[in-house]
Design an enzyme around this catalytic site. Sequence first.
Site, mmCIF file in Angstrom:
data_model
loop_
_atom_site.group_PDB
_atom_site.id
_atom_site.type_symbol
_atom_site.label_atom_id
_atom_site.label_comp_id
_atom_site.label_asym_id
_atom_site.label_seq_id
_atom_site.Cartn_x
_atom_site.Cartn_y
_atom_site.Cartn_z
ATOM 1 N N ASN A 1 32.485 13.471 -87.529
ATOM 2 C CA ASN A 1 32.333 14.319 -88.709
ATOM 3 C C ASN A 1 32.430 13.448 -89.958
ATOM 4 O OD1 ASN A 1 35.206 14.316 -89.688
ATOM 5 N ND2 ASN A 1 35.531 15.200 -87.658
ATOM 6 N N ASP B 1 37.236 19.586 -82.619
ATOM 7 C CA ASP B 1 37.797 20.637 -81.764
ATOM 8 C C ASP B 1 37.325 20.497 -80.323
ATOM 9 O OD1 ASP B 1 39.303 21.892 -83.730
ATOM 10 O OD2 ASP B 1 37.564 22.987 -84.499
ATOM 11 N N LYS C 1 24.332 3.895 -71.398
ATOM 12 C CA LYS C 1 23.516 4.615 -72.379
ATOM 13 C C LYS C 1 22.642 5.631 -71.641
ATOM 14 C CE LYS C 1 20.176 3.710 -76.057
ATOM 15 N NZ LYS C 1 18.814 3.695 -75.558
ATOM 16 N N PHE D 1 46.741 21.058 -92.643
ATOM 17 C CA PHE D 1 45.673 21.314 -93.598
ATOM 18 C C PHE D 1 44.805 22.434 -93.052
ATOM 19 C CE2 PHE D 1 45.068 18.165 -97.076
ATOM 20 C CZ PHE D 1 46.254 17.473 -96.893
ATOM 21 N N LYS E 1 47.275 30.648 -89.902
ATOM 22 C CA LYS E 1 47.351 29.332 -89.250
ATOM 23 C C LYS E 1 48.766 28.777 -89.357
ATOM 24 C CE LYS E 1 43.195 27.423 -89.370
ATOM 25 N NZ LYS E 1 42.055 26.716 -89.976
ATOM 26 N N LYS F 1 50.798 28.078 -85.879
ATOM 27 C CA LYS F 1 51.098 26.705 -85.453
ATOM 28 C C LYS F 1 52.536 26.290 -85.789
ATOM 29 C CE LYS F 1 46.244 25.212 -85.728
ATOM 30 N NZ LYS F 1 45.324 24.079 -85.875
HETATM 31 N N1 CTP Z 1 44.241 19.864 -86.127
HETATM 32 C C1 CTP Z 1 44.844 19.099 -85.151
HETATM 33 N N2 CTP Z 1 44.274 19.005 -83.902
HETATM 34 C C2 CTP Z 1 43.130 19.661 -83.625
HETATM 35 C C3 CTP Z 1 42.511 20.448 -84.620
HETATM 36 C C4 CTP Z 1 43.086 20.527 -85.850
HETATM 37 O O1 CTP Z 1 45.876 18.479 -85.421
HETATM 38 N N3 CTP Z 1 42.605 19.541 -82.419
HETATM 39 C C5 CTP Z 1 44.890 20.000 -87.427
HETATM 40 C C6 CTP Z 1 44.189 19.351 -88.592
HETATM 41 O O2 CTP Z 1 44.621 18.011 -88.808
HETATM 42 C C7 CTP Z 1 44.615 20.255 -89.747
HETATM 43 C C8 CTP Z 1 44.779 21.599 -89.113
HETATM 44 O O3 CTP Z 1 44.916 21.363 -87.728
HETATM 45 O O4 CTP Z 1 45.888 19.881 -90.241
HETATM 46 C C9 CTP Z 1 43.684 22.587 -89.381
HETATM 47 O O5 CTP Z 1 42.581 22.421 -88.612
HETATM 48 P P1 CTP Z 1 41.356 23.484 -88.627
HETATM 49 O O6 CTP Z 1 40.264 22.805 -87.902
HETATM 50 O O7 CTP Z 1 41.106 23.982 -89.996
HETATM 51 O O8 CTP Z 1 41.939 24.704 -87.882
HETATM 52 P P2 CTP Z 1 41.811 25.191 -86.440
HETATM 53 O O9 CTP Z 1 43.163 25.424 -85.970
HETATM 54 O O10 CTP Z 1 40.967 24.224 -85.673
HETATM 55 O O11 CTP Z 1 41.118 26.591 -86.581
HETATM 56 P P3 CTP Z 1 39.624 27.042 -86.880
HETATM 57 O O12 CTP Z 1 38.717 25.884 -86.541
HETATM 58 O O13 CTP Z 1 39.470 28.189 -86.008
HETATM 59 O O14 CTP Z 1 39.616 27.373 -88.341
#
Ligand code: CTP
Length: 389
Positions: free
Chosen positions: A200, A271, A281, A317, A331, A335
């Site tokens: 990303n 995710d 490859k 975040f 969230k 968490k």
């Molecule tokens: N985060 C993490 N590990 C993951 C995904 C996210 O530690 N596998 C942490 C990020 O560093 C950030 C927070 O979770 O601090 C928020 O991530 P975000 O992607 O916004 O939230 P999600 O919980 O993945 O929810 P959604 O994608 O459904 O909004």
Amino acid sequence: MNIVVGITGGIAAYKAPELVRLLVKAGHEVRCAATEHALQFVTRVTLETVSQHPLYSDLFATGGTEHISVREWADMVVVAPATANCIGKLASGIADDALSTLLVAMPPERILLAPAMNSGMWLNPAVQRNVQTLQGWGVCTVGPAEGELACGTSGPGRMAEPVEIVNAISNGHLPLAAQRWLVTAGPTYEKIDSVRFIGNYSSGKMGFALAQALADAGAEVELVTGPTALSISTNKHINVHRVESAREMHAAATALFPQCRGAILSAAVADYRPAEQADHKLKKQGDEGMTLRLVQNPDILATLGGMKTDSQTLVGFALETDHELENAEKKLAKKNLDYIVLNSLRDEGAGFGVDTNKVTILSRDGSHCESPLMSKKEVARLIVETVAP
Ligand code: CTP
């Protein structure tokens, strides 16, 4: 803490041995650095005896790089007394002897000055401007007090008493001293095959700025970062752990978290990852296209939320596009966080890649603090001041 007491040439130098004695008594490791003029007021033997270390006063005694090794050793430098000359040199970046060379090499936040001089000198506009410049860079000052001066007059310019200088070190200055904090930063790369990955646009700038802000406040920082072009300037208080995938970041963060006072997770963790990761490859699949099956990555933030003890602070975040506050609050609760920093994609100048950010910090007790659009460095300082006061 490892403290260097710098002594410059003023009559108040006679109080320096008492300051060193109090710091040693408070459990600090102390070394002294003195200018040539300081040694007119206090002797080398006295300073070496109270600190139990050789005095650092000759730039070339051990080959001309001792200021760097002393800087590496020191958590902070306290200059007492700090003369108008010493203040002026530091504000101008002049490094022409052992102490001034060390001061110019030191991060400003790790310097505490105890000015001492005649009132007329203290009130001189150039001296006042220099002090303000240094304070603007993060240098701390204690005193001077009003009172009787060595020249027989009275007014502002008397050095703060050694006990006040020790108090200034323990209250307020470096509030996170002796605390270890964990930060995650950057993107993660999820391997598809030996030459391709899913990633990303995260640059890591916010996480690196957070690591720096925590270190500036005195913390020891464990920075776990995904692939980024950023590097941190040599800072013995920031340990950088470079990882690639979400699973590697998860392993590093969960191993480090139990030794930490808190954690701020700013990484943009993928995710999902490809269910199969080829070690060669992959060949083109032709017109029919190809399907990648993805499986979910571990949620690092949620894992740390489950591990968290009452004495630890956990900050996450959230990057939201709609129902921002409501989603961020959910969230935070889900968490088990103490704070969540909300970035809204609707705000121009906030988010991935750019140097600025605009955030709302939500706390577990329901309070909100909204920042204006600021540099990521300033946002990092605000976050650290809010979550680790
Ligand atoms: N985060 C993490 N590990 C993951 C995904 C996210 O530690 N596998 C942490 C990020 O560093 C950030 C927070 O979770 O601090 C928020 O991530 P975000 O992607 O916004 O939230 P999600 O919980 O993945 O929810 P959604 O994608 O459904 O909004």
